[in-house]
Design a protein around this motif. Structure first.
Motif, mmCIF file in Angstrom:
data_model
loop_
_atom_site.group_PDB
_atom_site.id
_atom_site.type_symbol
_atom_site.label_atom_id
_atom_site.label_comp_id
_atom_site.label_asym_id
_atom_site.label_seq_id
_atom_site.Cartn_x
_atom_site.Cartn_y
_atom_site.Cartn_z
ATOM 1 N N ASN A 1 -4.789 15.596 -1.972
ATOM 2 C CA ASN A 1 -5.571 14.791 -1.628
ATOM 3 C C ASN A 1 -6.982 16.039 -1.632
ATOM 4 O OD1 ASN A 1 -8.170 13.266 -0.900
ATOM 5 N ND2 ASN A 1 -6.808 11.621 -0.532
ATOM 6 N N THR B 1 0.944 -0.646 0.184
ATOM 7 C CA THR B 1 0.647 -0.192 0.393
ATOM 8 C C THR B 1 1.217 1.332 0.194
ATOM 9 O OG1 THR B 1 0.042 0.077 2.524
ATOM 10 C CG2 THR B 1 -1.822 -1.188 1.113
ATOM 11 N N GLY B 2 0.233 2.421 -0.538
ATOM 12 C CA GLY B 2 0.684 3.403 -0.127
ATOM 13 C C GLY B 2 1.005 3.910 1.003
ATOM 14 N N THR B 3 0.247 3.639 2.068
ATOM 15 C CA THR B 3 0.642 3.974 3.561
ATOM 16 C C THR B 3 1.846 3.116 4.133
ATOM 17 O OG1 THR B 3 -2.183 3.975 3.961
ATOM 18 C CG2 THR B 3 -0.330 3.876 5.885
ATOM 19 N N GLU C 1 -3.322 8.494 8.621
ATOM 20 C CA GLU C 1 -2.664 7.293 8.531
ATOM 21 C C GLU C 1 -2.503 6.567 10.182
ATOM 22 O OE1 GLU C 1 0.659 7.636 5.860
ATOM 23 O OE2 GLU C 1 -0.537 8.156 4.535
ATOM 24 N N ALA D 1 1.040 9.774 -4.467
ATOM 25 C CA ALA D 1 -0.205 8.725 -3.985
ATOM 26 C C ALA D 1 -0.838 8.676 -5.774
ATOM 27 C CB ALA D 1 -1.060 9.020 -3.447
ATOM 28 N N ARG D 2 -0.754 10.392 -6.168
ATOM 29 C CA ARG D 2 -1.311 10.398 -7.080
ATOM 30 C C ARG D 2 -1.086 11.406 -8.351
ATOM 31 N NH1 ARG D 2 -5.387 10.852 -4.032
ATOM 32 N NH2 ARG D 2 -6.981 9.378 -4.083
ATOM 33 N N ASN E 1 4.396 6.054 2.927
ATOM 34 C CA ASN E 1 5.125 6.799 3.665
ATOM 35 C C ASN E 1 5.693 6.390 4.955
ATOM 36 O OD1 ASN E 1 4.074 8.796 1.536
ATOM 37 N ND2 ASN E 1 1.945 8.470 2.987
ATOM 38 N N TRP F 1 7.367 7.806 -4.355
ATOM 39 C CA TRP F 1 5.712 6.318 -4.192
ATOM 40 C C TRP F 1 4.911 6.596 -4.914
ATOM 41 C CZ3 TRP F 1 1.431 6.097 -2.871
ATOM 42 C CH2 TRP F 1 0.624 6.919 -1.379
ATOM 43 N N GLU G 1 2.960 16.670 -1.387
ATOM 44 C CA GLU G 1 1.930 15.487 -1.238
ATOM 45 C C GLU G 1 1.588 16.312 -3.172
ATOM 46 O OE1 GLU G 1 -0.916 13.860 1.807
ATOM 47 O OE2 GLU G 1 -2.522 14.993 0.021
ATOM 48 N N HIS H 1 -1.795 13.447 4.320
ATOM 49 C CA HIS H 1 -2.206 12.300 4.154
ATOM 50 C C HIS H 1 -1.890 11.854 5.462
ATOM 51 C CE1 HIS H 1 -3.459 8.120 3.524
ATOM 52 N NE2 HIS H 1 -4.892 8.668 2.630
ATOM 53 N N ASP I 1 0.740 5.545 -6.562
ATOM 54 C CA ASP I 1 0.388 4.353 -6.142
ATOM 55 C C ASP I 1 -0.993 3.348 -6.832
ATOM 56 O OD1 ASP I 1 -2.088 3.041 -4.176
ATOM 57 O OD2 ASP I 1 -2.221 4.558 -3.353
ATOM 58 N N ASP J 1 5.744 12.237 -1.621
ATOM 59 C CA ASP J 1 3.683 11.132 -1.359
ATOM 60 C C ASP J 1 3.242 11.208 -2.718
ATOM 61 O OD1 ASP J 1 1.376 10.310 -1.348
ATOM 62 O OD2 ASP J 1 0.634 10.680 0.772
ATOM 63 N N THR K 1 -3.352 1.550 -6.761
ATOM 64 C CA THR K 1 -4.707 1.172 -6.627
ATOM 65 C C THR K 1 -6.116 2.388 -6.662
ATOM 66 O OG1 THR K 1 -4.401 1.863 -4.042
ATOM 67 C CG2 THR K 1 -4.351 -0.665 -5.080
ATOM 68 N N LYS K 2 -5.450 3.803 -7.299
ATOM 69 C CA LYS K 2 -5.814 4.956 -7.290
ATOM 70 C C LYS K 2 -6.236 5.132 -8.543
ATOM 71 C CE LYS K 2 -5.672 5.839 -2.977
ATOM 72 N NZ LYS K 2 -5.024 6.827 -1.719
HETATM 73 C C1 LIG Z 1 -4.723 6.984 -0.970
HETATM 74 C C2 LIG Z 1 -3.621 7.935 -0.581
HETATM 75 C C3 LIG Z 1 -2.408 7.925 0.466
HETATM 76 C C4 LIG Z 1 -2.404 6.074 1.167
HETATM 77 O O1 LIG Z 1 -2.377 5.131 0.014
HETATM 78 P P1 LIG Z 1 -2.769 3.811 0.430
HETATM 79 O O2 LIG Z 1 -2.589 2.529 -0.869
HETATM 80 O O3 LIG Z 1 -4.224 3.440 0.866
HETATM 81 O O4 LIG Z 1 -2.550 3.045 1.479
HETATM 82 C C5 LIG Z 1 -1.166 8.267 0.583
HETATM 83 N N1 LIG Z 1 -1.527 9.238 0.593
HETATM 84 C C6 LIG Z 1 -2.411 10.362 -0.661
HETATM 85 C C7 LIG Z 1 -2.735 11.657 -0.608
HETATM 86 C C8 LIG Z 1 -3.432 10.057 -0.909
HETATM 87 O O5 LIG Z 1 -4.644 9.656 -1.543
#
Ligand SMILES: *Cc1c(COP(=O)(O)O)cnc(C)c1O
Length: 354
Positions: A154, A72-74, A103, A185-186, A77, A209, A150, A98, A211, A183, A213-214
């Protein structure tokens, strides 16, 4: 202690449009085929060829020496924080980050590091705010160790740090002796929306990193990248936390598939977010921030009805949106939502407000 339910329980009503999160996507048939066909091995021993192909590819994409696959992204981080920081250290990040909001308090629970939240428009920390937060090292103040950006932000509304803002943030942090972490994620949403390569955004960052799964639509997985020494240190924490995997190539194949097929199409999600925002701007009692990527934040204060109430009413009509505060709703576009679904969502929201 009982926790509030994350979602209103309305299982009796089928979901017609799911704008709850871009994590809600289901792997497509060709993605599942790629997973089924994946060559696999023992990831923990470095013997999974599909994981190795994925990490090599992401390291190159982000212009870093090495990368590691994590569930996971968490975990990306938190392992990054565990490697960069020691107990008692201070991390600087936007106040909506985030790592602060979502978290489970992991930076202070696991690394013993406190995160100081900095102000800034739509999740972007200004150079002035970062400079003002830097303390002169002394025996009295917490050692400042890490600055986190980030991309996209988000809770800032899916907003994009312009490359210059990322570079300035990193420059000020480094000048003060801090390490830098992104971070991301996106991050790929920002890359597609701006047409600026990821490497230009990640240049000043020691670790970063993405993600899968987004918006990229894979069921499991995130990849953390950095220097070879950094990733080697991450492996110790991956092992300690139980994140060392076995035939993880099945999951990594979905991520590789996503890199091939689901990056360019993020532009469709952004167009759908713009379509949604434009239609909602026409509804009374909603004020909508212009989306920069795939997240649409709706302020519902003028309606006099709280976000939780509106979200529950939407759910009863088959629309899922999330609440981000008392008067703030979030609608998120993704792979499983097309323009027709957006129009359906708008119609439901209009009914709920009527
Ligand atoms: C979703 C998200 C995370 C965590 O990622 P997971 O894969 O859900 O653990 C961390 N940072 C941001 C900005 C996110 O949107």
């Amino acid at each position: 202690m009982a926790y509030a339910p994350l979602l209103a329980d309305t299982r009796a009503v089928p979901v017609r449009v799911n704008l709850y999160s871009d994590t809600q996507t289901k792997p497509t048939a060709p993605m599942r085929a790629a997973m089924a066909a994946a060559e696999v091995g023992d990831e923990q021993l470095g013997l999974d060829p599909t994981v190795n192909a994925l990490t090599a590819r992401v390291a190159a994409l982000l212009s870093k020496e090495k990368a590691v696959f994590l569930p996971t992204g968490t975990m990306c981080n938190e392992i990054a924080i565990l490697v960069h920081c020691r107990a008692g250290d201070e991390i600087l990040a936007h106040e909506t980050a985030h790592i602060i909001a979502a978290e489970g308090g992991a930076p202070w629970a696991l690394a013993g590091a406190r995160v100081r939240g900095l102000a800034g428009d739509r999740g972007i920390v200004s150079t002035a705010a970062l400079e003002a937060a830097i303390t002169h090292p002394s025996r009295y103040s917490a050692p400042q160790r890490l600055a986190v950006a980030e991309q996209t932000s988000n809770l800032g509304g899916g907003s994009i740090w312009p490359p210059a803002a990322l570079a300035d943030f990193a420059r000020v942090a480094k000048a003060a002796g801090l390490a830098t972490h992104m971070d991301g994620a996106r991050l790929m949403n920002a890359v597609v929306a701006t047409n600026i390569p990821a490497t230009e955004m990640t240049a000043g960052y020691d670790s970063v990193w993405i993600d899968f799964t987004k918006g990229l639509g894979a069921p499991i997985g995130a990849v953390l990248a950095g220097s070879e020494a950094f990733i080697d240190a991450c492996w110790v924490w991956k092992q300690r936390l139980g994140g060392a995997l076995r035939q993880a190539g099945i999951a990594a194949a979905a991520c590789l598939y996503a890199l091939e097929h689901h990056v360019e199409r993020l532009a469709e999600d952004h167009a759908n977010a713009a379509r949604l925002a434009a239609a909602l701007a026409g509804l009374q009692h909603f004020s909508v921030e212009t989306p920069q990527t795939n997240l649409v934040f709706i302020d519902c204060r003028a309606s006099g009805r709280r976000a939780a109430e509106i979200s529950a009413a939407c759910r009863r009509k088959g629309l899922m949106v999330s609440t981000m505060g008392e008067w703030r709703l979030r609608a998120c576009t993704h792979l499983d939502v097309d323009a027709a679904k957006i129009d359906e969502a708008v119609a439901i929201l209009a009914e709920v407000l009527a």
